[in-house]
Motif scaffolding. Sequence first.
Motif, PDB file in Angstrom:
ATOM      1  N   THR A  42      10.407  76.602  24.303  1.00 42.07           N
ATOM      2  CA  THR A  42      10.048  75.280  23.803  1.00 42.07           C
ATOM      3  C   THR A  42      10.199  75.231  22.286  1.00 42.07           C
ATOM      4  O   THR A  42      10.352  76.263  21.627  1.00 42.07           O
ATOM      5  CB  THR A  42       8.592  74.933  24.161  1.00 42.07           C
ATOM      6  N   ALA A  45       5.675  74.394  21.779  1.00 47.76           N
ATOM      7  CA  ALA A  45       4.683  74.968  22.699  1.00 47.76           C
ATOM      8  C   ALA A  45       3.717  73.925  23.255  1.00 47.76           C
ATOM      9  O   ALA A  45       2.545  74.226  23.507  1.00 47.76           O
ATOM     10  CB  ALA A  45       3.902  76.096  22.010  1.00 47.76           C
ATOM     11  N   THR A  46       4.194  72.708  23.487  1.00 47.27           N
ATOM     12  CA  THR A  46       3.325  71.678  24.057  1.00 47.27           C
ATOM     13  C   THR A  46       3.366  71.743  25.581  1.00 47.27           C
ATOM     14  O   THR A  46       4.309  72.272  26.184  1.00 47.27           O
ATOM     15  CB  THR A  46       3.756  70.277  23.607  1.00 47.27           C
ATOM     16  N   HIS A  47       2.346  71.162  26.183  1.00 48.53           N
ATOM     17  CA  HIS A  47       2.302  71.110  27.650  1.00 48.53           C
ATOM     18  C   HIS A  47       3.527  70.382  28.198  1.00 48.53           C
ATOM     19  O   HIS A  47       4.144  70.824  29.178  1.00 48.53           O
ATOM     20  CB  HIS A  47       1.021  70.424  28.108  1.00 48.53           C
ATOM     21  N   PHE A  50       6.712  72.566  27.989  1.00 45.36           N
ATOM     22  CA  PHE A  50       6.715  73.620  29.003  1.00 45.36           C
ATOM     23  C   PHE A  50       6.922  73.037  30.406  1.00 45.36           C
ATOM     24  O   PHE A  50       7.594  73.651  31.251  1.00 45.36           O
ATOM     25  CB  PHE A  50       5.415  74.420  28.956  1.00 45.36           C
ATOM     26  N   LYS A  51       6.377  71.863  30.661  1.00 43.97           N
ATOM     27  CA  LYS A  51       6.586  71.216  31.961  1.00 43.97           C
ATOM     28  C   LYS A  51       8.062  70.905  32.169  1.00 43.97           C
ATOM     29  O   LYS A  51       8.619  71.139  33.254  1.00 43.97           O
ATOM     30  CB  LYS A  51       5.745  69.940  32.044  1.00 43.97           C
ATOM     31  N   ASP A  73       6.910  79.535  21.167  1.00 44.02           N
ATOM     32  CA  ASP A  73       6.157  79.283  22.390  1.00 44.02           C
ATOM     33  C   ASP A  73       4.664  79.504  22.237  1.00 44.02           C
ATOM     34  O   ASP A  73       3.922  79.504  23.235  1.00 44.02           O
ATOM     35  CB  ASP A  73       6.713  80.142  23.525  1.00 44.02           C
ATOM     36  N   TYR A  87      -1.176  81.618  24.499  1.00 48.92           N
ATOM     37  CA  TYR A  87      -0.198  81.543  25.598  1.00 48.92           C
ATOM     38  C   TYR A  87      -0.666  80.634  26.735  1.00 48.92           C
ATOM     39  O   TYR A  87      -0.131  80.716  27.847  1.00 48.92           O
ATOM     40  CB  TYR A  87       0.088  82.944  26.134  1.00 48.92           C
ATOM     41  N   HIS A  89      -0.431  77.291  27.405  1.00 47.53           N
ATOM     42  CA  HIS A  89       0.579  76.398  27.971  1.00 47.53           C
ATOM     43  C   HIS A  89       1.723  77.190  28.598  1.00 47.53           C
ATOM     44  O   HIS A  89       2.253  76.814  29.650  1.00 47.53           O
ATOM     45  CB  HIS A  89       1.118  75.460  26.894  1.00 47.53           C
ATOM     46  N   TYR A  90       2.102  78.286  27.955  1.00 49.79           N
ATOM     47  CA  TYR A  90       3.151  79.148  28.517  1.00 49.79           C
ATOM     48  C   TYR A  90       2.742  79.638  29.905  1.00 49.79           C
ATOM     49  O   TYR A  90       3.544  79.596  30.856  1.00 49.79           O
ATOM     50  CB  TYR A  90       3.384  80.334  27.578  1.00 49.79           C
ATOM     51  N   ARG A  92       0.683  78.429  32.087  1.00 56.58           N
ATOM     52  CA  ARG A  92       0.669  77.395  33.136  1.00 56.58           C
ATOM     53  C   ARG A  92       2.059  77.183  33.720  1.00 56.58           C
ATOM     54  O   ARG A  92       2.207  76.864  34.901  1.00 56.58           O
ATOM     55  CB  ARG A  92       0.131  76.080  32.565  1.00 56.58           C
ATOM     56  N   ALA A  93       3.073  77.347  32.904  1.00 54.89           N
ATOM     57  CA  ALA A  93       4.447  77.101  33.363  1.00 54.89           C
ATOM     58  C   ALA A  93       5.096  78.347  33.952  1.00 54.89           C
ATOM     59  O   ALA A  93       5.835  78.256  34.941  1.00 54.89           O
ATOM     60  CB  ALA A  93       5.293  76.581  32.197  1.00 54.89           C
TER      61      ALA A  93
END
Length: 275
Positions: A42, A45-47, A50-51, A73, A87, A89-90, A92-93
């Motif tokens: 990313t 490093a936003t939600h 990453f989505k 990230d 980490y 957000h990372y 979660r993905a």
Amino acid sequence: MTVLLQVSDPHFGTERAEVVEALVALALAQRPDVLLLSGDITQRATHAQFKAARAFVDRLQVPVVLAIPGNHDIPLFNPLARLLAPYAHYARAFGDGLEPQFENDEVLVLALNTTRRYRHTDGEVSAAQIESVAQRLMAARPGQWRIVMTHQPVAVTREQDRHNLLHGHEAALRRWAEAGADMVVGGHIHLPFVLPLRERWPGLAHPMWAVQAGTALSTRIRADAGNSVNILRIDAAHLDDGTRRGCSVERWDHDDTRRCFELVRAHPMSRSHDD
């Protein structure tokens, strides 16, 4: 044959839509066995970024995904998140594991997290990481091609990129060469190349290559290097007599006119088990 697709520095948030589609088409055509996602997935490093990255990876339909974070990230403008949950957000993905591994009869891939919450850009490999990788390399199956993946490079080809070198890289290369590593793949500098590391360190105990990938999808391209990915093909045919093994590293560049990725260069590698 085992086929690995190396996608580095896509920087979701700055991705080019037409290049995304072209890379999906390449993956579906080449059908790699493993995706090596070597950091800077990313931009910030936003939600949401990453989505989008996770949705893209799912579209590639690669059976095995080995991902590591890059310096982009982990949060830059949220000091509290960077300190307490860099980490989140990372994970979660791409899951909680920051140092995934893959192996079959032909290849062993060991991925390392070289980011640090106290470093904004630079990467670092610790003594503990170096030794852990070395021990795993020494336990590799006979005939496996042994690959280490980092985000920041262990070697550069231009003086202006020296400040981007992975901290601890010299100690890592010497120890990993002793342990039988064949290749270190990375990204970060958006410049693709393949470099025999004995050209820089003639005393390495084992021949090794540095394999760098460009930015796969981002608008953040260098003036002399556009969007590109690497495809690594590990050929089991070289193992039949128990003495030879082979690998080819292919560089695929995006052609902006034709809107597709095209093979521009291949680096064949072959080695006896005793090298």
